[in-house]
Write a protein that holds these residues in place. Structure first.
Motif, mmCIF file in Angstrom:
data_model
loop_
_atom_site.group_PDB
_atom_site.id
_atom_site.type_symbol
_atom_site.label_atom_id
_atom_site.label_comp_id
_atom_site.label_asym_id
_atom_site.label_seq_id
_atom_site.Cartn_x
_atom_site.Cartn_y
_atom_site.Cartn_z
ATOM 1 N N LEU A 177 0.268 48.202 72.932
ATOM 2 C CA LEU A 177 0.460 48.850 74.207
ATOM 3 C C LEU A 177 1.755 48.014 74.921
ATOM 4 N N LYS A 178 1.832 46.802 74.893
ATOM 5 C CA LYS A 178 3.019 46.123 75.361
ATOM 6 C C LYS A 178 4.464 46.803 74.712
ATOM 7 N N GLY A 179 4.467 46.670 73.352
ATOM 8 C CA GLY A 179 5.329 47.403 72.564
ATOM 9 C C GLY A 179 5.740 48.661 73.049
ATOM 10 N N ARG A 180 4.689 49.519 73.202
ATOM 11 C CA ARG A 180 5.208 50.830 73.759
ATOM 12 C C ARG A 180 5.651 50.815 74.949
ATOM 13 N N LEU A 181 5.201 50.034 75.891
ATOM 14 C CA LEU A 181 5.931 49.946 77.292
ATOM 15 C C LEU A 181 7.310 49.680 77.247
ATOM 16 N N THR A 182 7.665 48.534 76.393
ATOM 17 C CA THR A 182 8.868 47.989 76.248
ATOM 18 C C THR A 182 9.830 49.009 75.720
ATOM 19 N N PHE A 183 9.104 49.696 74.832
ATOM 20 C CA PHE A 183 10.055 50.750 73.870
ATOM 21 C C PHE A 183 10.395 51.885 75.137
ATOM 22 N N ILE A 184 9.392 52.252 75.873
ATOM 23 C CA ILE A 184 9.617 53.556 76.824
ATOM 24 C C ILE A 184 10.709 52.997 77.684
ATOM 25 N N PHE A 185 10.589 51.959 78.432
ATOM 26 C CA PHE A 185 11.371 51.291 79.347
ATOM 27 C C PHE A 185 13.155 51.192 78.784
ATOM 28 N N ALA A 186 12.932 50.470 77.668
ATOM 29 C CA ALA A 186 14.191 50.298 77.174
ATOM 30 C C ALA A 186 15.010 51.625 76.908
ATOM 31 N N LEU A 187 14.241 52.901 76.239
ATOM 32 C CA LEU A 187 15.017 53.802 75.904
ATOM 33 C C LEU A 187 15.139 54.664 77.040
ATOM 34 N N SER A 188 14.615 54.591 78.024
ATOM 35 C CA SER A 188 14.687 55.189 79.451
ATOM 36 C C SER A 188 16.048 54.806 79.974
ATOM 37 N N ALA A 189 16.010 53.451 80.040
ATOM 38 C CA ALA A 189 17.210 52.897 80.317
ATOM 39 C C ALA A 189 18.643 53.281 79.577
ATOM 40 N N PHE A 190 18.447 53.259 78.261
ATOM 41 C CA PHE A 190 19.565 53.615 77.588
ATOM 42 C C PHE A 190 19.939 55.050 77.727
ATOM 43 N N PHE A 234 29.533 49.436 78.384
ATOM 44 C CA PHE A 234 29.223 49.646 76.866
ATOM 45 C C PHE A 234 28.188 48.429 76.371
ATOM 46 N N ALA A 235 28.482 47.282 76.645
ATOM 47 C CA ALA A 235 27.756 46.336 76.321
ATOM 48 C C ALA A 235 26.266 46.417 76.688
ATOM 49 N N GLN A 236 26.151 47.185 78.073
ATOM 50 C CA GLN A 236 24.514 47.349 78.612
ATOM 51 C C GLN A 236 23.973 48.385 77.803
ATOM 52 N N LEU A 237 24.867 49.444 77.276
ATOM 53 C CA LEU A 237 24.200 50.373 76.521
ATOM 54 C C LEU A 237 23.708 49.851 75.078
ATOM 55 N N LEU A 238 24.402 48.765 74.587
ATOM 56 C CA LEU A 238 24.122 48.392 73.282
ATOM 57 C C LEU A 238 22.794 47.600 73.428
ATOM 58 N N VAL A 239 22.679 46.704 74.689
ATOM 59 C CA VAL A 239 21.332 46.066 74.989
ATOM 60 C C VAL A 239 20.276 46.785 75.029
ATOM 61 N N PHE A 240 20.452 47.881 75.596
ATOM 62 C CA PHE A 240 19.322 49.029 75.873
ATOM 63 C C PHE A 240 18.974 49.485 74.518
ATOM 64 N N PHE A 241 20.136 49.920 73.734
ATOM 65 C CA PHE A 241 19.653 50.475 72.463
ATOM 66 C C PHE A 241 18.807 49.361 71.425
ATOM 67 N N ALA A 242 19.330 48.345 71.414
ATOM 68 C CA ALA A 242 18.883 47.070 70.677
ATOM 69 C C ALA A 242 17.470 46.745 71.002
ATOM 70 N N SER A 243 17.149 46.906 72.580
ATOM 71 C CA SER A 243 15.874 46.629 72.939
ATOM 72 C C SER A 243 14.873 47.838 72.410
#
Length: 221
Positions: A10-23, A51-60
């Motif tokens: 569940l935590k992994g899913r939430l992290t994925f959703i937040f990171a993908l949304s931010a990206f 650009f660095a922020q995009l990379l961080v969000f994508f990596a997350s």
């Protein structure tokens, strides 16, 4: 105390959703001037920061996705091993398996040897109502249903992705295929008598799949 596997997923899913949304939001913010954004020679410090922020969000997002996949696999393997270990300790289940297999080999000899009161073979135990069986015939049918229900439970878990099919196949491929070969006629009789063609369909589907692609030596690495 450590989190259980379902909480980790569940935590992994939430992290994925937040990171993908931010990206996606960051990508949307620069999309209005996308042609200018990719002219690297004209980039200034704010552009590099975006650009660095995009990379961080994508990596997350990627890490979160990998965590979800890994947690699912770990949970499935753990559930499979726990089930196998628990069932190997179940002496009653092992006894029922032996009864069914011995009875199927020669019902008449089994009745005589164990001084049992009965005449019906395994398939015909399911052609009549329970109250028309002798006590000994009813006991044999109970052993049969116990094993069959357990294998159906395995099959449902495997077919729904809750158990690890590879582990189960390595442990039980020959056993379950042999048992399905024994019980197949009886299951057909039971479906006809009960007027329910869905009985033990998961076990049947699994047996058909494994029979078409049985365990080979190269599968064991």
């Amino acid at each position: 105390m450590a989190n259980n596997p379902s909480q980790q997923i569940l935590k992994g899913r939430l992290t994925f959703i937040f990171a993908l949304s931010a990206f996606l939001m960051s990508l949307y913010l620069v999309s209005g001037n996308i042609s200018e954004f990719f002219k690297l020679g004209d980039w200034k410090i704010p552009d590099w920061l975006i650009f660095a922020q995009l990379l961080v969000f994508f990596a997350s997002a990627y890490i979160a996705y990998s965590t979800i996949h890994s947690s699912r696999s770990t949970s499935r393997e753990r559930a499979t091993l726990d089930t196998i270990l628990d069932d190997n300790k179940d002496d009653n289940l092992a006894h029922s398996k032996n009864i069914v297999l011995m009875f199927n080999e020669d019902p008449g000899a089994y009745y005589d040897k164990h001084k049992k009161d009965g005449q019906r073979d395994l398939a015909h135990l399911f052609c009549v109502a329970h109250h028309n069986l002798t006590n000994d015939e009813a006991e044999i049918r109970a052993h049969f249903l116990k094993v069959l229900n357990r294998y159906e439970f395995y099959a449902i878990g495997i077919n729904k992705g809750l158990f690890d099919e590879e582990l189960f196949k390595r442990m039980y491929c020959s056993t379950m295929l042999k048992f399905w070969g024994v019980v197949n006629p009886s299951v057909s009789q039971l479906r006809e008598f009960a007027k329910k063609d869905t009985l033990f369909k998961d076990f049947e589907a699994l047996a058909i799949r494994w029979k078409a692609n049985p365990l080979k030596s190269e599968d064991i690495k």
